[in-house]
Write an enzyme that holds these catalytic residues in place. Structure first.
Site, PDB file in Angstrom:
ATOM      1  N   HIS A  44      13.058   7.623   7.453  1.00 53.67           N
ATOM      2  CA  HIS A  44      12.536   8.220   6.219  1.00 53.67           C
ATOM      3  C   HIS A  44      11.082   8.549   6.559  1.00 53.67           C
ATOM      4  O   HIS A  44      10.183   7.731   6.382  1.00 53.67           O
ATOM      5  CB  HIS A  44      12.617   7.208   5.066  1.00 53.67           C
TER       6      HIS A  44
ATOM      7  N   ARG B 238      16.480  15.591  -2.238  1.00 54.90           N
ATOM      8  CA  ARG B 238      15.586  16.759  -2.160  1.00 54.90           C
ATOM      9  C   ARG B 238      16.282  17.904  -1.420  1.00 54.90           C
ATOM     10  O   ARG B 238      16.211  19.063  -1.828  1.00 54.90           O
ATOM     11  CB  ARG B 238      14.308  16.390  -1.387  1.00 54.90           C
TER      12      ARG B 238
ATOM     13  N   ALA C  73       0.844  -1.202   0.000  1.00 55.03           N
ATOM     14  CA  ALA C  73       0.000   0.000   0.000  1.00 55.03           C
ATOM     15  C   ALA C  73       0.872   1.242   0.000  1.00 55.03           C
ATOM     16  O   ALA C  73       1.988   1.228   0.505  1.00 55.03           O
ATOM     17  CB  ALA C  73      -0.876  -0.020   1.242  1.00 55.03           C
TER      18      ALA C  73
ATOM     19  N   ARG D  63       3.628   7.713   6.692  1.00 55.17           N
ATOM     20  CA  ARG D  63       4.210   6.444   6.230  1.00 55.17           C
ATOM     21  C   ARG D  63       3.974   5.348   7.269  1.00 55.17           C
ATOM     22  O   ARG D  63       3.744   4.186   6.933  1.00 55.17           O
ATOM     23  CB  ARG D  63       5.709   6.623   5.958  1.00 55.17           C
TER      24      ARG D  63
HETATM   25  P1  NAD Z   1       1.219   1.367  -6.119  1.00 56.05           P
HETATM   26  O1  NAD Z   1      -0.069   1.152  -5.409  1.00 56.05           O
HETATM   27  O2  NAD Z   1       1.214   2.132  -7.399  1.00 56.05           O
HETATM   28  O3  NAD Z   1       1.913  -0.054  -6.409  1.00 56.05           O
HETATM   29  C1  NAD Z   1       1.983  -1.082  -5.478  1.00 56.05           C
HETATM   30  C2  NAD Z   1       2.118  -2.376  -6.264  1.00 56.05           C
HETATM   31  O4  NAD Z   1       2.350  -3.428  -5.333  1.00 56.05           O
HETATM   32  C3  NAD Z   1       0.858  -2.739  -7.059  1.00 56.05           C
HETATM   33  O5  NAD Z   1       1.199  -2.983  -8.415  1.00 56.05           O
HETATM   34  C4  NAD Z   1       0.339  -3.998  -6.372  1.00 56.05           C
HETATM   35  O6  NAD Z   1      -0.319  -4.899  -7.257  1.00 56.05           O
HETATM   36  C5  NAD Z   1       1.643  -4.575  -5.812  1.00 56.05           C
HETATM   37  N1  NAD Z   1       1.433  -5.508  -4.700  1.00 56.05           N
HETATM   38  C6  NAD Z   1       0.626  -5.364  -3.623  1.00 56.05           C
HETATM   39  N2  NAD Z   1       0.705  -6.465  -2.838  1.00 56.05           N
HETATM   40  C7  NAD Z   1       1.587  -7.302  -3.424  1.00 56.05           C
HETATM   41  C8  NAD Z   1       2.079  -8.601  -3.109  1.00 56.05           C
HETATM   42  N3  NAD Z   1       1.674  -9.238  -2.008  1.00 56.05           N
HETATM   43  N4  NAD Z   1       2.970  -9.147  -3.937  1.00 56.05           N
HETATM   44  C9  NAD Z   1       3.388  -8.517  -5.064  1.00 56.05           C
HETATM   45  N5  NAD Z   1       2.941  -7.305  -5.425  1.00 56.05           N
HETATM   46  C10 NAD Z   1       2.056  -6.700  -4.621  1.00 56.05           C
HETATM   47  O7  NAD Z   1       2.206   2.061  -5.066  1.00 56.05           O
HETATM   48  P2  NAD Z   1       3.549   2.883  -5.401  1.00 56.05           P
HETATM   49  O8  NAD Z   1       3.219   4.314  -5.576  1.00 56.05           O
HETATM   50  O9  NAD Z   1       4.288   2.162  -6.443  1.00 56.05           O
HETATM   51  O10 NAD Z   1       4.309   2.743  -4.002  1.00 56.05           O
HETATM   52  C11 NAD Z   1       4.828   1.487  -3.585  1.00 56.05           C
HETATM   53  C12 NAD Z   1       5.445   1.595  -2.204  1.00 56.05           C
HETATM   54  O11 NAD Z   1       6.616   2.410  -2.281  1.00 56.05           O
HETATM   55  C13 NAD Z   1       4.524   2.280  -1.176  1.00 56.05           C
HETATM   56  O12 NAD Z   1       4.643   1.613   0.064  1.00 56.05           O
HETATM   57  C14 NAD Z   1       5.054   3.688  -1.113  1.00 56.05           C
HETATM   58  O13 NAD Z   1       4.759   4.319   0.130  1.00 56.05           O
HETATM   59  C15 NAD Z   1       6.555   3.409  -1.265  1.00 56.05           C
HETATM   60  N6  NAD Z   1       7.382   4.552  -1.657  1.00 56.05           N
HETATM   61  C16 NAD Z   1       8.587   4.634  -1.046  1.00 56.05           C
HETATM   62  C17 NAD Z   1       9.433   5.686  -1.342  1.00 56.05           C
HETATM   63  C18 NAD Z   1      10.763   5.776  -0.619  1.00 56.05           C
HETATM   64  O14 NAD Z   1      11.480   6.778  -0.720  1.00 56.05           O
HETATM   65  N7  NAD Z   1      11.126   4.736   0.139  1.00 56.05           N
HETATM   66  C19 NAD Z   1       9.064   6.653  -2.298  1.00 56.05           C
HETATM   67  C20 NAD Z   1       7.835   6.507  -2.926  1.00 56.05           C
HETATM   68  C21 NAD Z   1       6.989   5.451  -2.600  1.00 56.05           C
END
Ligand code: NAD
Length: 316
Positions: A177, A153, A82, A90
């Site tokens: 983070h 950033r 999610a 977060r």
């Molecule tokens: P998104 O909803 O667009 O994509 C999530 C994907 O995960 C989907 O394609 C979904 O089908 C898949 N998924 C869900 N459960 C799964 C499972 N059990 N097995 C395999 N795939 C599964 O979300 P997003 O915008 O791509 O963000 C993804 C994650 O990255 C989030 O938790 C977000 O908060 C995080 N994120 C982290 C950073 C960072 O700096 N660390 C930056 C941006 C986003």
């Protein structure tokens, strides 16, 4: 002759996973990229779309598959789960995403016992710790993207304000983070000159203490603002991930503020959070024991305690 093929697996092909795949494909850093998602059709579609650009980039084999695709992977990047909604932090994602990781990590480990796991999903520090515990991998082989994005950033905003190339701004955000992260002002420098010395002699006339405070607030709130405006953040994190993967595959010994297991540092132990670290083919070779100011030490401890409080709530 045996050729060295660099193989990167991406689990979770949403905004972040697919942008990273595209950026990685263009970079030429990996020879093989495998896409995995619980929505297999979506992963297949992304795979076709990317492969149709193959004639414009260096040779790279891109496939979609189940977890058996992790076999012989050098790095498995996890961006599944999610994402934040406009009113969420977060940390609010922790329960949902920890459950997803309990399902995913054993499947990765089954096929990729020697890989490096790079966690992106949020809350990234908590999920890096969860991945470390469930995988049983040594701490050097489990890392999170941590504050690599936040530090980028930070460098960008300082560079804009001070009118210098961001590559010549050396400044780190450390800790979680997330909301308790902190800027290391005591070491932030432009071309080797710490800001406390640089700002008073710079030609622009600004109330620099106030301006620097505003810059950090902007860094901390960036994700909230972007999510409010367009629903997700993915371009800069895609580039940040390529930078980390490149440092690993090319054995660069690069200093990056990744999330890593910290022990015995300012009385902090057994928690994953970001601190500038040497990243090379072994993963995180070591973290740098920066000398922090008194106030930075207090903020860093607070960040670590906040994360440890969340870890205590999760049933591993
Ligand atoms: P998104 O909803 O667009 O994509 C999530 C994907 O995960 C989907 O394609 C979904 O089908 C898949 N998924 C869900 N459960 C799964 C499972 N059990 N097995 C395999 N795939 C599964 O979300 P997003 O915008 O791509 O963000 C993804 C994650 O990255 C989030 O938790 C977000 O908060 C995080 N994120 C982290 C950073 C960072 O700096 N660390 C930056 C941006 C986003």
């Amino acid at each position: 002759m045996k050729t060295q093929r660099s193989k990167v697996v991406i689990v979770g092909m949403g905004n972040v996973g697919s942008t990273f795949a595209f950026t990685l494909m263009i970079s030429g850093v990996a020879r093989e990229i495998v896409l995995i998602d619980k929505n297999e059709e979506h992963a297949r579609g992304e795979c076709m779309d990317l492969n149709h650009g193959a004639s414009f980039v260096q040779p790279v084999e891109i496939t979609s598959s189940g977890y058996e695709g992790c076999k012989d992977a050098d790095i498995v990047v996890i961006a599944a789960g999610a994402k934040q909604k406009p009113d969420q932090t977060r940390i609010d994602l922790v329960q949902t995403n920890a459950e997803i990781f309990k399902d995913i990590i054993p499947k990765i480990v089954k096929y990729a016992k020697d890989a490096i796991i790079l966690v992106v999903s949020n809350p990234v520090d908590i999920l890096t710790y969860v991945s470390l515990k469930i995988s049983g991998f040594p701490p050097n082989r489990v890392l999170g993207s941590g504050t690599v994005l936040d530090s980028s950033r930070f460098r960008y905003l300082i560079s804009e304000h001070c009118h210098v190339d961001p590559r010549n701004v050396h400044a780190y955000i450390i800790g979680e983070h997330g909301d308790t992260e902190l800027p290391v002002w005591s070491h932030a420098n432009i071309g080797g000159m710490v800001l406390a010395k640089y700002c008073p002699i710079c030609n622009s006339i600004c109330d620099y203490k106030r301006e620097l405070g505003k810059i950090f607030e902007e860094v901390k709130n960036s994700a909230y603002k972007i999510i409010e405006a367009k629903g997700a953040t993915y371009y800069a994190i895609g580039l940040a991930l390529v930078r980390i993967v490149e440092a690993i595959l090319r054995d660069e010994n690069s200093v990056l503020p990744v999330s890593t297991l910290v022990n015995d540092y300012y009385e902090i132990s057994d928690v994953c959070l970001s601190i500038p670290s040497i990243v090379n083919r072994s993963g995180v070779d070591k973290f740098l024991r920066l000398e922090l100011s008194q106030s930075e030490q207090e903020q860093f401890r607070h960040s670590a305690e906040t994360l440890k409080g969340v870890i205590r709530e999760i049933k591993l």
